[in-house]
Design an enzyme around this catalytic site. Structure first.
Site, PDB file in Angstrom:
ATOM      1  N   HIS A  49     -32.526  16.586  36.762  1.00 43.37           N
ATOM      2  CA  HIS A  49     -33.103  16.705  35.417  1.00 43.37           C
ATOM      3  C   HIS A  49     -33.935  17.967  35.323  1.00 43.37           C
ATOM      4  O   HIS A  49     -34.141  18.658  36.306  1.00 43.37           O
ATOM      5  CB  HIS A  49     -33.894  15.450  35.036  1.00 43.37           C
ATOM      6  CG  HIS A  49     -35.167  15.230  35.802  1.00 43.37           C
ATOM      7  ND1 HIS A  49     -35.173  14.941  37.148  1.00 43.37           N
ATOM      8  CD2 HIS A  49     -36.469  15.255  35.422  1.00 43.37           C
ATOM      9  CE1 HIS A  49     -36.429  14.792  37.551  1.00 43.37           C
ATOM     10  NE2 HIS A  49     -37.237  14.983  36.528  1.00 43.37           N
ATOM     11  N   HIS A  51     -37.138  18.927  34.735  1.00 44.00           N
ATOM     12  CA  HIS A  51     -38.550  19.198  35.037  1.00 44.00           C
ATOM     13  C   HIS A  51     -38.694  20.254  36.129  1.00 44.00           C
ATOM     14  O   HIS A  51     -37.907  20.296  37.081  1.00 44.00           O
ATOM     15  CB  HIS A  51     -39.266  17.900  35.428  1.00 44.00           C
ATOM     16  CG  HIS A  51     -39.451  16.975  34.258  1.00 44.00           C
ATOM     17  ND1 HIS A  51     -39.608  15.614  34.381  1.00 44.00           N
ATOM     18  CD2 HIS A  51     -39.497  17.235  32.926  1.00 44.00           C
ATOM     19  CE1 HIS A  51     -39.753  15.072  33.183  1.00 44.00           C
ATOM     20  NE2 HIS A  51     -39.671  16.033  32.279  1.00 44.00           N
ATOM     21  N   ASP A  53     -40.653  20.815  38.621  1.00 47.75           N
ATOM     22  CA  ASP A  53     -40.821  20.498  40.046  1.00 47.75           C
ATOM     23  C   ASP A  53     -39.484  20.115  40.696  1.00 47.75           C
ATOM     24  O   ASP A  53     -39.411  19.901  41.898  1.00 47.75           O
ATOM     25  CB  ASP A  53     -41.892  19.408  40.269  1.00 47.75           C
ATOM     26  CG  ASP A  53     -41.589  18.101  39.558  1.00 47.75           C
ATOM     27  OD1 ASP A  53     -41.008  18.140  38.453  1.00 47.75           O
ATOM     28  OD2 ASP A  53     -41.939  17.030  40.096  1.00 47.75           O
ATOM     29  N   HIS A  54     -38.412  20.075  39.880  1.00 46.50           N
ATOM     30  CA  HIS A  54     -37.066  19.807  40.399  1.00 46.50           C
ATOM     31  C   HIS A  54     -36.154  21.030  40.287  1.00 46.50           C
ATOM     32  O   HIS A  54     -35.105  21.084  40.918  1.00 46.50           O
ATOM     33  CB  HIS A  54     -36.434  18.631  39.643  1.00 46.50           C
ATOM     34  CG  HIS A  54     -37.188  17.349  39.831  1.00 46.50           C
ATOM     35  ND1 HIS A  54     -36.717  16.302  40.590  1.00 46.50           N
ATOM     36  CD2 HIS A  54     -38.413  16.961  39.387  1.00 46.50           C
ATOM     37  CE1 HIS A  54     -37.618  15.328  40.606  1.00 46.50           C
ATOM     38  NE2 HIS A  54     -38.648  15.708  39.876  1.00 46.50           N
ATOM     39  N   HIS A 107     -36.242   8.834  31.728  1.00 48.64           N
ATOM     40  CA  HIS A 107     -37.305   9.773  32.116  1.00 48.64           C
ATOM     41  C   HIS A 107     -37.121  11.076  31.334  1.00 48.64           C
ATOM     42  O   HIS A 107     -38.046  11.586  30.713  1.00 48.64           O
ATOM     43  CB  HIS A 107     -37.218   9.998  33.622  1.00 48.64           C
ATOM     44  CG  HIS A 107     -38.208  10.969  34.177  1.00 48.64           C
ATOM     45  ND1 HIS A 107     -39.551  10.697  34.261  1.00 48.64           N
ATOM     46  CD2 HIS A 107     -38.041  12.213  34.693  1.00 48.64           C
ATOM     47  CE1 HIS A 107     -40.175  11.737  34.806  1.00 48.64           C
ATOM     48  NE2 HIS A 107     -39.283  12.671  35.074  1.00 48.64           N
ATOM     49  N   ASP A 132     -36.153  11.267  39.286  1.00 56.42           N
ATOM     50  CA  ASP A 132     -37.340  10.528  38.848  1.00 56.42           C
ATOM     51  C   ASP A 132     -36.972   9.292  38.024  1.00 56.42           C
ATOM     52  O   ASP A 132     -37.694   8.917  37.094  1.00 56.42           O
ATOM     53  CB  ASP A 132     -38.250  11.435  38.003  1.00 56.42           C
ATOM     54  CG  ASP A 132     -38.931  12.508  38.840  1.00 56.42           C
ATOM     55  OD1 ASP A 132     -38.848  12.454  40.082  1.00 56.42           O
ATOM     56  OD2 ASP A 132     -39.547  13.409  38.232  1.00 56.42           O
ATOM     57  N   HIS A 170     -40.112  11.436  44.804  1.00 56.10           N
ATOM     58  CA  HIS A 170     -41.573  11.447  44.999  1.00 56.10           C
ATOM     59  C   HIS A 170     -41.989  10.356  45.972  1.00 56.10           C
ATOM     60  O   HIS A 170     -41.347   9.306  46.067  1.00 56.10           O
ATOM     61  CB  HIS A 170     -42.303  11.203  43.672  1.00 56.10           C
ATOM     62  CG  HIS A 170     -42.246  12.355  42.719  1.00 56.10           C
ATOM     63  ND1 HIS A 170     -43.144  13.393  42.748  1.00 56.10           N
ATOM     64  CD2 HIS A 170     -41.382  12.624  41.707  1.00 56.10           C
ATOM     65  CE1 HIS A 170     -42.842  14.261  41.781  1.00 56.10           C
ATOM     66  NE2 HIS A 170     -41.773  13.816  41.139  1.00 56.10           N
TER      67      HIS A 170
HETATM   68 ZN   LIG Z   1     -39.367  14.456  36.253  1.00 54.22          ZN
END
Ligand SMILES: [Zn+2]
Length: 258
Positions: A49, A51, A53-54, A107, A132, A170
């Site tokens: 996805h 975001h 941090d990915h 998400h 996530d 995570h």
């Molecule tokens: Zn995320």
């Protein structure tokens, strides 16, 4: 590989130990260090996805490695050259694994998961890279999707074979299990898992991968039909007329402020 505060970036290495692909490289430097340490090439990037941090490491890795980028066609991500949707397959001939794409909106709206089956070898267990969406004993926040979408997404993941290994993104397991203890008090499966997770985290070892079977027993977001969860929600004003989606939405809202 651990990254940032509590992310895991997953590196998949082929049987010869020379090629790797990476899932959700939020940090290019962490990936480059791991590739260099084991003299690995980078053959593919898989994204779940949008975001950062990915996805934050994608541009730097592609500039240096020139590898293909697989990711969700329905999430806004720059640099994807293989746009994927529900039911698509990712076959990488140099890796003994075949991925099926499962759309898991909730998400984010375009979020996808990769369900892999190993071709050959003597470990028959499937592997799930779910970003996530499903966490060990928890689930992602609903930033874009509806409770109905997320509930359906989690149901699809929960229906995979129980021995499927769950590689989430995570390390949230201890806090998720604290919530699970509140949502389903008296569950011996949750207490046992919490005790085990504390020992593991005290030694700074990851609690993941998890497995679908243990999630079905201890993850409150997969247990909206549990009588104990229903009773606990009733104490919080969620009446008997509420269905599974309403119960899921109430659990998620409760966790948001837990
Ligand atoms: Zn995320």
């Amino acid at each position: 590989m651990p990254a940032f505060r509590d992310n895991y970036l997953w590196l998949i290495v082929d049987s010869t130990g020379s090629r790797a692909m990476v899932v959700d490289p939020g940090d290019a430097r962490a990936i480059e260090r791991a590739l260099a340490a084991a003299s690995l090439s980078l053959d593919a990037i898989l994204l779940t996805h949008h975001h950062s941090d990915h996805t934050g490491g994608v541009a730097a890795l592609v500039a240096r490695r020139g590898c293909p980028v697989y990711g969700p066609g329905a999430d806004p991500i720059e640099g994807i050259d293989h746009a994927l949707g529900d039911g698509d397959r990712v076959a990488l001939p140099d890796f003994d694994i075949d991925f099926e794409v499962i759309a898991v909106p909730g998400h984010t709206l375009g979020h996808i998961a990769y369900y892999g089956r190993r071709l050959g070898g003597d470990d028959p267990r499937g592997v799930l890279f779910c970003g996530d969406t499903l966490f060990a004993a928890g689930c992602g926040r609903l930033f874009e999707g509806t409770p109905a979408q997320m509930h359906r997404s989690l149901e699809r993941l929960a229906s995979l074979p129980p021995d499927t290994l769950v590689y989430c993104a995570h390390e949230y397991t201890l806090s998720n299990l604290a919530f699970a203890s509140a949502a389903e008090p008296g569950s011996s499966a949750v207490s046992a898992r919490l005790a085990e997770a504390r020992v593991v985290r005290d030694r700074d070892i990851p609690t993941v991968p998890s497995a679908i079977g243990i999630e079905r027993q201890t993850n409150p977001f997969l247990r909206t039909d549990s009588l104990a969860v229903i009773a606990r929600l009733a104490e919080r004003g969620v009446g008997g007329e509420a269905g599974p989606v309403e119960r899921f939405a109430a659990l998620r809202a409760w966790k948001d402020e837990f």
